[in-house]
Motif scaffolding. Structure first.
Motif, PDB file in Angstrom:
ATOM      1  N   LEU A 259       0.823  -1.211   0.000  1.00 21.70           N
ATOM      2  CA  LEU A 259       0.000   0.000   0.000  1.00 21.70           C
ATOM      3  C   LEU A 259       0.856   1.260   0.000  1.00 21.70           C
ATOM      4  CD1 LEU A 259      -2.842  -1.115   2.426  1.00 21.70           C
ATOM      5  CD2 LEU A 259      -2.982  -0.812  -0.064  1.00 21.70           C
TER       6      LEU A 259
ATOM      7  N   VAL B 140       1.633   1.689  -3.617  1.00 22.14           N
ATOM      8  CA  VAL B 140       0.456   2.221  -4.310  1.00 22.14           C
ATOM      9  C   VAL B 140       0.310   3.710  -4.037  1.00 22.14           C
ATOM     10  CG1 VAL B 140      -2.067   2.123  -4.445  1.00 22.14           C
ATOM     11  CG2 VAL B 140      -0.748   0.007  -4.295  1.00 22.14           C
TER      12      VAL B 140
ATOM     13  N   GLU C  63      -5.722  -5.965  -5.536  1.00 19.46           N
ATOM     14  CA  GLU C  63      -5.569  -4.995  -6.627  1.00 19.46           C
ATOM     15  C   GLU C  63      -6.805  -4.121  -6.763  1.00 19.46           C
ATOM     16  OE1 GLU C  63      -4.637  -6.592 -10.399  1.00 19.46           O
ATOM     17  OE2 GLU C  63      -2.691  -7.398  -9.796  1.00 19.46           O
TER      18      GLU C  63
ATOM     19  N   SER D 153      -7.164  -1.700  -3.994  1.00 16.29           N
ATOM     20  CA  SER D 153      -6.182  -0.621  -4.115  1.00 16.29           C
ATOM     21  C   SER D 153      -6.659   0.458  -5.082  1.00 16.29           C
ATOM     22  CB  SER D 153      -4.836  -1.175  -4.584  1.00 16.29           C
ATOM     23  OG  SER D 153      -4.343  -2.142  -3.684  1.00 16.29           O
TER      24      SER D 153
ATOM     25  N   TRP E 204      -9.467   2.339  -3.507  1.00 17.44           N
ATOM     26  CA  TRP E 204      -8.885   3.201  -2.469  1.00 17.44           C
ATOM     27  C   TRP E 204      -8.355   4.500  -3.083  1.00 17.44           C
ATOM     28  CZ3 TRP E 204      -3.408   3.790  -0.874  1.00 17.44           C
ATOM     29  CH2 TRP E 204      -3.265   4.399   0.382  1.00 17.44           C
TER      30      TRP E 204
ATOM     31  N   LYS F 284      -7.928   7.813  -1.146  1.00 21.57           N
ATOM     32  CA  LYS F 284      -7.106   7.090  -0.173  1.00 21.57           C
ATOM     33  C   LYS F 284      -7.791   7.015   1.188  1.00 21.57           C
ATOM     34  CE  LYS F 284      -2.907   8.298  -2.683  1.00 21.57           C
ATOM     35  NZ  LYS F 284      -1.598   8.974  -2.685  1.00 21.57           N
TER      36      LYS F 284
END
Length: 258
Positions: free
Chosen positions: A105, A108, A176, A179, A182, A187
């Motif tokens: 993360l 990412v 995935e 993410s 997110w 976020k």
């Protein structure tokens, strides 16, 4: 009285970079741009400026232009992403997976726009080679998770059956997807909260698969002996068991008693 001017600083020593160092410098500059913008929006001129070199020099190392540079940068990012899933076999497995996800993360977060463009496959520079690179990350991640589950790279290594392998690869796909969502959601929730939920998701998938697959059931039995009451598995059990208890009336013996 004679005044003396301060001596000028000595000139900075110039060191010529090796081929490998120069290539690495260009890849770092390119990754910095690809991390925050879609690959097809980044020009070689911008890469040259970011690296502090001339455009012809970029072409000298990447004569195929932006496509070749992007594929090389993607390969470099893929290597970094694979390392996110590498974790020493020390401590409870769910805590190892939590550390893996923390690194994932963080990657990412630092490569948000580029990560999103990469996984959505929306870039005009996407090719079969870039797709192969991305698939390679997914497969490497699955192998690492299977090793944390005691199935690959462990003493007395055992082959992995299709149900367990499918479950792990499905979880990687869910990571995935989560993410990307997110990033879309600004976020939110916080990364630590997302990481905890993803670990819970893995535990839940393991439990559901273990109900009908003996191999996964054996994995779960082995893992539970390594877990602690204050770790992810213990905390989830404390929360879930009271909820599951509400379904006791669905059990065959309960229906028979009625």
């Amino acid at each position: 009285m004679t005044s003396t001017a301060a001596a000028p600083p000595p000139p900075r020593a110039y060191r010529r970079l090796s081929v490998e160092e120069r290539r690495a410098q260009l890849l770092v500059a390119a990754l910095g741009l690809f991390a925050h913008r879609a690959p097809d929006e980044v020009s070689l001129d911008e890469v040259a400026v970011a690296a502090g070199v001339s455009r012809p020099l970029v072409y000298r190392y990447f004569p195929g232009g932006r496509q070749q540079l992007y594929e090389a940068a993607l390969g470099s990012a893929a290597d970094e992403l694979k390392l996110c899933f590498t974790e020493p076999p020390v401590g409870p497995p769910t805590e190892r997976v939590a550390r893996v996800l923390d690194r994932y993360l963080r990657f990412v977060d630092e490569h948000d726009t580029g990560f999103s463009a990469l996984l959505r496959g929306g870039s005009v520079v996407e090719t079969s080679r870039t797709t192969t690179i991305v698939d390679g990350v997914r497969r490497a991640a699955a192998e690492e998770i299977l090793s944390h589950l005691g199935r690959i790279g462990s003493p007395g290594e055992r082959s992995t059956g299709p149900r367990l392998r499918m479950m792990v690869r499905s979880w990687i796909a869910a990571v995935e997807a989560a993410s990307l969502i997110w990033l879309d959601e600004g976020k939110r929730p916080p990364a630590a909260e997302l990481r905890g939920w993803l670990v819970d998701h893995l535990i839940a998938l393991l439990a559901a698969t273990a109900a009908t697959d003996e191999e996964t059931a054996a994995v779960v039995r082995d893992l539970l002996t390594l877990e602690t009451s204050d770790g992810p598995a213990g905390r989830l059990a404390e929360l879930v068991i009271p909820v599951v208890a509400e379904a006791a009336h669905l059990l065959p013996h309960a229906a028979a008693a009625d």
